[in-house]
Design a protein around this motif. Structure first.
Motif, short mmCIF file in Angstrom:
data_model
loop_
_atom_site.label_atom_id
_atom_site.label_comp_id
_atom_site.label_asym_id
_atom_site.label_seq_id
_atom_site.Cartn_x
_atom_site.Cartn_y
_atom_site.Cartn_z
N PRO A 95 0.68 -1.20 -0.07
CA PRO A 95 -0.24 -0.07 -0.04
C PRO A 95 0.81 1.46 -0.10
N THR A 96 1.96 1.23 0.48
CA THR A 96 2.95 2.37 0.45
C THR A 96 3.98 2.30 -0.79
N GLY A 97 3.77 1.39 -1.66
CA GLY A 97 4.70 1.32 -2.67
C GLY A 97 4.85 2.45 -3.55
N ALA A 98 3.74 3.16 -3.98
CA ALA A 98 3.61 4.29 -4.80
C ALA A 98 3.83 5.73 -4.15
N LEU A 99 4.25 5.55 -2.93
CA LEU A 99 4.14 6.74 -1.91
C LEU A 99 5.40 7.32 -1.41
N GLU A 100 5.45 8.42 -1.48
CA GLU A 100 6.74 8.95 -0.81
C GLU A 100 6.51 8.85 0.80
N ARG A 101 7.57 9.30 1.39
CA ARG A 101 7.82 8.81 2.59
C ARG A 101 6.77 9.49 3.73
N HIS A 102 6.39 10.74 3.37
CA HIS A 102 5.26 11.34 4.28
C HIS A 102 3.93 10.74 4.08
N SER A 103 3.64 10.61 2.87
CA SER A 103 2.17 9.76 2.51
C SER A 103 2.25 8.24 3.10
N ALA A 104 3.30 7.65 2.97
CA ALA A 104 3.60 6.32 3.27
C ALA A 104 3.29 6.46 4.82
N GLY A 105 3.83 7.29 5.64
CA GLY A 105 3.52 7.29 7.03
C GLY A 105 2.15 7.58 7.49
N GLU A 106 1.47 8.36 6.56
CA GLU A 106 0.04 8.49 6.75
C GLU A 106 -0.79 7.35 6.61
N VAL A 107 -0.46 6.66 5.56
CA VAL A 107 -1.23 5.25 5.19
C VAL A 107 -0.81 4.32 6.33
N VAL A 108 0.41 4.20 6.67
CA VAL A 108 0.67 3.30 7.74
C VAL A 108 -0.45 3.55 9.17
N ALA A 109 -0.42 4.79 9.43
CA ALA A 109 -1.02 5.09 10.61
C ALA A 109 -2.33 5.06 10.49
#
Lengths: 285, 282
Positions: free
Chosen positions: B164-178
């Motif tokens: 789910p975070t594969g296409a995301l930069e670090r900041h957005s990946a963090g949001e998605v994980v949270a």
């Protein structure tokens, strides 16, 4: 939920209007050709019905038939074949004289040679060659009857013509039905393939084939409805122009119009179901 | 809940999964970690019945068997919430319509019932302000959050997340994980596959390592243990602070492998209790 399906159909129509218009115009052209033949067949049927109404059997009576015998025969014929009208020798002569029109020619005949007759207006179920042939044979065996005429060859040809029109209408109907199925089938395949991405997503979200297919089916049936109305409009225009310029042509009756539209929609529905059952299996894995 | 019994999957000559057996319970979080081509996506596709095992048995809830009928397969997928790396949103529909589609597909709700459900999911994903936007008008992170809203809108028992975070930069990946952690904390089981050890560790669930189609062990790889635990970036902190006030206290500390300069967001705000009504939802 139902509203959703109609909204989706409208969305698909707008998004792929090129494909949709191609389908509508292809269907309209096919249906117009079909309608032209229907118009021809309908007018032929109307004409044949008019001619058929005039089919009658003429029963010539012996000169020695009494009034009582004649009345009994009229009653019997009415019971078995249809209403009979008595034409006396004098009436037959008057009609003949009117048709010939030349008094000198008529004066050359000393005595009225024409027999009295009964004109039998046959019941509708007897208005075909085999039935008329059999009726004539039976009537000719009555003792009061001298001879029976019914224009056998003419009736046979009329029946053949009528059968030919019916077969032609059936053949054209089948060809047009196949054309409609072909057009809708391929249009829907193109539409679904154009929306492959959406179909795949819906399938992965758990949409049933029915849920995915319903808007496409609505779209196909609506396209067929529009195409049928367009074709009827063109046919009406042609009929009006033809009537003004050439000869009187009647337009399709209301039941024929309704049948035409409903048939187009039902065929579109069948074609859509057929196309979607195949294409959804390929796309929505 | 989900059980694989000696599941093998071949694509022609290529072996994607080799006699894999594992099980996850209701409410559990399982993360499959593996390199690209290790068989992670095949594993998810087997769960959703997008493909069928060459050998072995896959059981998902009450659905068991190598090949389900199309109607049953649709029913199975409606019990799952699926999140893809490439979002798989419909670009000609707004965020609201994308999420509403998942509700309508269930066929259980009339139009009037669809709206509050969608708004609730959008609020949970922090996208209520973007409900009228089209996917092309959203950032990658927002698109993934829209996909998450679509996945959770029917309250599925299991959420499947394919990188789910594969296409995301670090900041957005963090949001998605949270966000995923918060959803899991509310009670949904979570099955996530990723190539990123940092994401796997941040999820805080059971980690199963896949290597060339085989289960290679449990737990994060040793290299990750030495990884730098990322600190929260200011941007991620700011974004998470905007999450719904009821957001949960799920911890999101993402460890990156050595050499990774990324920093994932740490603990997100507290999430709502399962079944709690969202503030402001109609």
């Amino acid at each position: 939920m139902r509203l959703y399906f109609f909204r989706e159909a409208w969305r698909s129509f707008r998004k792929h209007s090129g494909i949709a218009y191609t389908a509508i115009f292809s269907l309209a052209a096919t249906l117009t050709l079909c309608g032209l033949f229907l118009l021809l067949a309908h007018n032929a049927q109307v004409a044949l019905r008019l001619i058929g109404d005039r089919r009658e059997m003429v029963v010539y009576l012996r000169d020695d038939v009494t009034t009582e015998q004649r009345d009994a025969l009229v009653a019997r014929l009415a019971e078995l074949y249809g209403g009979a009208t008595y034409v006396s020798k004098q009436q037959a002569w008057d009609e003949f004289a009117q048709q010939v029109g030349d008094p000198q020619l008529l004066e050359s005949v000393d005595q009225n040679p024409l027999p009295a007759s009964l004109r039998v207006r046959l019941r509708p179920e007897l208005l075909n060659f085999p039935a008329m042939q059999q009726a004539a044979k039976q009537v000719s065996e009555f003792p009061e009857v001298e001879d029976v005429r019914y224009g056998g060859e003419w009736v046979r040809r009329l029946d053949e013509l009528s059968a030919m029109f019916e077969a032609g209408a059936l053949a054209v109907g089948l060809v047009v039905a196949l054309a409609i199925v072909f057009v809708i089938y391929n249009t829907l395949r193109l539409t679904v393939l154009a929306r492959r991405h959406q179909v795949e997503i819906m399938s992965r979200l758990g949409a049933t084939d029915r849920f995915i297919a319903t808007p496409f089916v609505i779209e196909a049936v609506a396209e067929a409805l529009v195409a049928a109305l367009l074709a009827l409009g063109i046919l009406l225009g042609l009929q009006q122009a033809f009537m003004r310029q050439v000869v009187s042509v009647v337009f399709l009756s209301l039941p024929w119009v309704a049948g035409f539209v409903v048939a187009a929609m039902v065929l579109a529905w069948l074609a859509a179901m057929l196309a979607l059952s195949r294409v959804l299996r390929a796309v929505g894995s | 809940m989900i059980t694989f019994e000696h599941v093998t999957k071949r694509y022609g000559e290529r072996l994607a999964l080799d006699s894999v057996s594992w099980h996850m319970d209701e409410g559990e979080c399982v993360v499959f970690l593996g390199h690209s081509g290790a068989g992670k996506t095949t594993l998810l596709r087997l769960v959703t019945h997008e493909t069928h095992p060459t050998a072995g048995t896959v059981t998902v809830g009450t659905f068991r068997g190598p090949r389900l009928a199309r109607a049953k397969r649709a029913l199975l997928r409606r019990t799952l919430g699926i999140i893809y790396e490439d979002f798989r949103l419909l670009n000609d529909r707004t965020v609201f319509e994308n999420v509403a589609l998942a509700v309508r597909i269930t066929g259980r709700f009339v139009d009037a019932e669809v709206v509050p459900r969608v708004l609730y999911a959008l609020e949970e994903a922090g996208l209520q302000q973007k409900q009228g936007a089209f996917p092309s008008e959203l950032s990658a992170g927002e698109r993934q959050r829209a996909a998450i809203a679509r996945a959770i809108v029917n309250r599925p028992a299991v959420i499947l997340a394919d990188e789910p975070t594969g296409a995301l930069e670090r900041h957005s990946a963090g949001e998605v994980v949270a966000l995923l952690k918060r959803i899991h904390a509310e009670g949904a089981a979570l099955l996530l596959v990723t190539t990123r050890p940092g994401v796997a560790e941040a999820m805080g669930g059971r980690i199963l390592r896949l290597d060339d189609g085989r289960l290679a062990g449990e737990g994060a790889p040793p290299a990750t243990a030495a990884a730098t635990t990322a600190t929260v970036t200011a941007a991620a902190r700011a974004t998470l602070a905007q999450a719904p006030p009821s957001a949960g206290a799920a911890s999101t500390t993402v460890a990156e492998p050595p050499g990774g300069a990324s920093a994932m967001p740490p603990p997100g705000p507290a999430g709502p209790a399962p079944g709690a009504a969202p503030g402001g939802a109609p």
